[in-house]
Design a protein around this motif. Sequence first.
Motif, short mmCIF file in Angstrom:
data_model
loop_
_atom_site.label_atom_id
_atom_site.label_comp_id
_atom_site.label_asym_id
_atom_site.label_seq_id
_atom_site.Cartn_x
_atom_site.Cartn_y
_atom_site.Cartn_z
N PHE A 117 0.85 -1.21 0.00
CA PHE A 117 0.00 0.00 0.00
C PHE A 117 0.88 1.25 0.00
CE2 PHE A 117 -3.41 2.52 2.51
CZ PHE A 117 -3.96 3.01 1.34
N ALA A 118 1.91 1.26 0.85
CA ALA A 118 2.80 2.43 0.93
C ALA A 118 3.46 2.68 -0.42
CB ALA A 118 3.85 2.21 2.01
N LEU A 119 3.92 1.62 -1.07
CA LEU A 119 4.56 1.78 -2.38
C LEU A 119 3.60 2.38 -3.39
CD1 LEU A 119 6.52 -1.62 -2.64
CD2 LEU A 119 7.55 0.67 -2.51
N GLN A 120 2.35 1.91 -3.37
CA GLN A 120 1.37 2.38 -4.35
C GLN A 120 0.91 3.80 -4.06
OE1 GLN A 120 -1.35 -0.85 -6.10
NE2 GLN A 120 -0.67 -1.80 -4.19
N LEU A 121 0.80 4.16 -2.79
CA LEU A 121 0.43 5.54 -2.45
C LEU A 121 1.51 6.49 -2.96
CD1 LEU A 121 -0.86 5.13 1.24
CD2 LEU A 121 -2.22 5.79 -0.76
N GLU A 122 2.75 6.11 -2.73
CA GLU A 122 3.89 6.92 -3.15
C GLU A 122 3.88 7.10 -4.68
OE1 GLU A 122 6.36 7.98 -0.88
OE2 GLU A 122 6.92 9.17 -2.64
N LEU A 123 3.67 5.99 -5.37
CA LEU A 123 3.71 6.01 -6.84
C LEU A 123 2.52 6.80 -7.42
CD1 LEU A 123 5.70 4.73 -8.85
CD2 LEU A 123 4.13 2.79 -9.07
N ALA A 124 1.36 6.63 -6.82
CA ALA A 124 0.17 7.36 -7.29
C ALA A 124 0.35 8.86 -7.06
CB ALA A 124 -1.07 6.87 -6.56
N ALA A 125 0.92 9.22 -5.92
CA ALA A 125 1.13 10.64 -5.61
C ALA A 125 2.12 11.23 -6.61
CB ALA A 125 1.65 10.79 -4.19
N ARG A 126 3.18 10.48 -6.90
CA ARG A 126 4.19 10.98 -7.82
C ARG A 126 3.61 11.15 -9.23
NH1 ARG A 126 8.80 7.16 -8.26
NH2 ARG A 126 8.37 6.74 -6.08
N ASN A 127 2.68 10.27 -9.61
CA ASN A 127 2.09 10.33 -10.95
C ASN A 127 0.81 11.16 -11.00
OD1 ASN A 127 3.51 8.28 -12.99
ND2 ASN A 127 3.72 7.51 -10.91
N LYS A 128 0.45 11.75 -9.85
CA LYS A 128 -0.73 12.63 -9.76
C LYS A 128 -2.00 11.98 -10.29
CE LYS A 128 2.00 16.92 -9.92
NZ LYS A 128 2.53 16.62 -8.59
N LEU A 129 -2.16 10.70 -9.96
CA LEU A 129 -3.36 9.97 -10.39
C LEU A 129 -4.41 9.96 -9.29
CD1 LEU A 129 -1.99 6.71 -12.08
CD2 LEU A 129 -3.42 8.44 -13.17
N PRO A 130 -5.69 9.92 -9.65
CA PRO A 130 -6.71 9.58 -8.64
C PRO A 130 -6.43 8.17 -8.13
CG PRO A 130 -7.74 10.30 -10.69
CD PRO A 130 -6.28 10.11 -10.98
N ILE A 131 -7.00 7.83 -6.98
CA ILE A 131 -6.70 6.51 -6.43
C ILE A 131 -7.98 5.82 -5.95
CG2 ILE A 131 -6.07 7.45 -4.14
CD1 ILE A 131 -3.76 5.31 -4.18
N PHE A 132 -8.05 4.51 -6.26
CA PHE A 132 -9.23 3.68 -5.99
C PHE A 132 -8.85 2.73 -4.85
CE2 PHE A 132 -11.90 -0.06 -6.97
CZ PHE A 132 -13.14 0.52 -7.27
N LEU A 133 -9.50 2.90 -3.71
CA LEU A 133 -9.03 2.28 -2.46
C LEU A 133 -9.95 1.20 -1.93
CD1 LEU A 133 -8.19 5.68 -0.75
CD2 LEU A 133 -6.48 4.00 -1.54
#
Length: 275
Positions: A117-133
């Motif tokens: 989860f931490a890896l994906q949060l980091e990557l999503a934030a860096r790519n400025k994507l919306p996130i589906f949780l």
Amino acid sequence: MKPRPALIDIGINLAHNSFEPDRAEVIARAREAGIVGMIVTGSTLPDSARSLELCRRWPGLLRATAGVHPHHAAAFHETDCAALAELYADPMTVAAGECGLDYYRNYSPPADQRRAFALQLELAARNKLPIFLHQREAHADFMAMLREHPDLLARAVLHCFTGGVDELDDCLAAGLSIGVTGWICDERRGEALRTAAGRIPDDRLMLESDGPYLLPRTLQPKPAHRRNEPMYLPVILEAVASCRGQAVEQVAAQTTANARRFFGLTLAVAALDRN
Ligand SMILES: [Zn+2]
């Protein structure tokens, strides 16, 4: 016959094996039921790639998320981030996820879930994507990890929300949007959600089938198979509208507008309507 309101299903596991024999029919039935867009949920790297293939087959109707579900977290490591970033970069990908924490089933050990989860949060934030949780029985850890990424909070949707008022208020205060499934139609398990559903602000509510899972229990007549599919989204819409004391048409228009805005489907609107 009354025209069917246009709906967007923000969570459908359309790459799932159970749809293999008749996926085109499932999609045709969804369109007949008024579904004008579907966000195909990616739950592993291969499943996300498969979801993107489906988007290319139905480009006027489908978009996808790319991510690793907490059930599969044990297999996701930092070395996989480059492959995930490649899936993010696909023009058909409209959100990161499905990702999160699930301590109810613990198919992956909690420590692995937190790492993935931490890896994906980091990557999503860096790519400025919306996130589906996804979150189940892990509210405190989940919120704490999410709050480490304040930029993500306003573009995050907690899908298949099943909690009660306290969890909901916490999510809403943090800025999350909320996805509601046919869980709301479960007379016993859905009671807390039915009480909470009226508290979701109009502009932060979206609808999802989560098919093939969570066939709405109020469905009449019940299909012989137990598979859920997007054509049943209007049943969820009706339950949500009744819990909120709002007209079905109002909830339909609002949730569809929310999904278009949240996932940035504006460019796809013309295509969606033309198909
Ligand atoms: Zn989920």
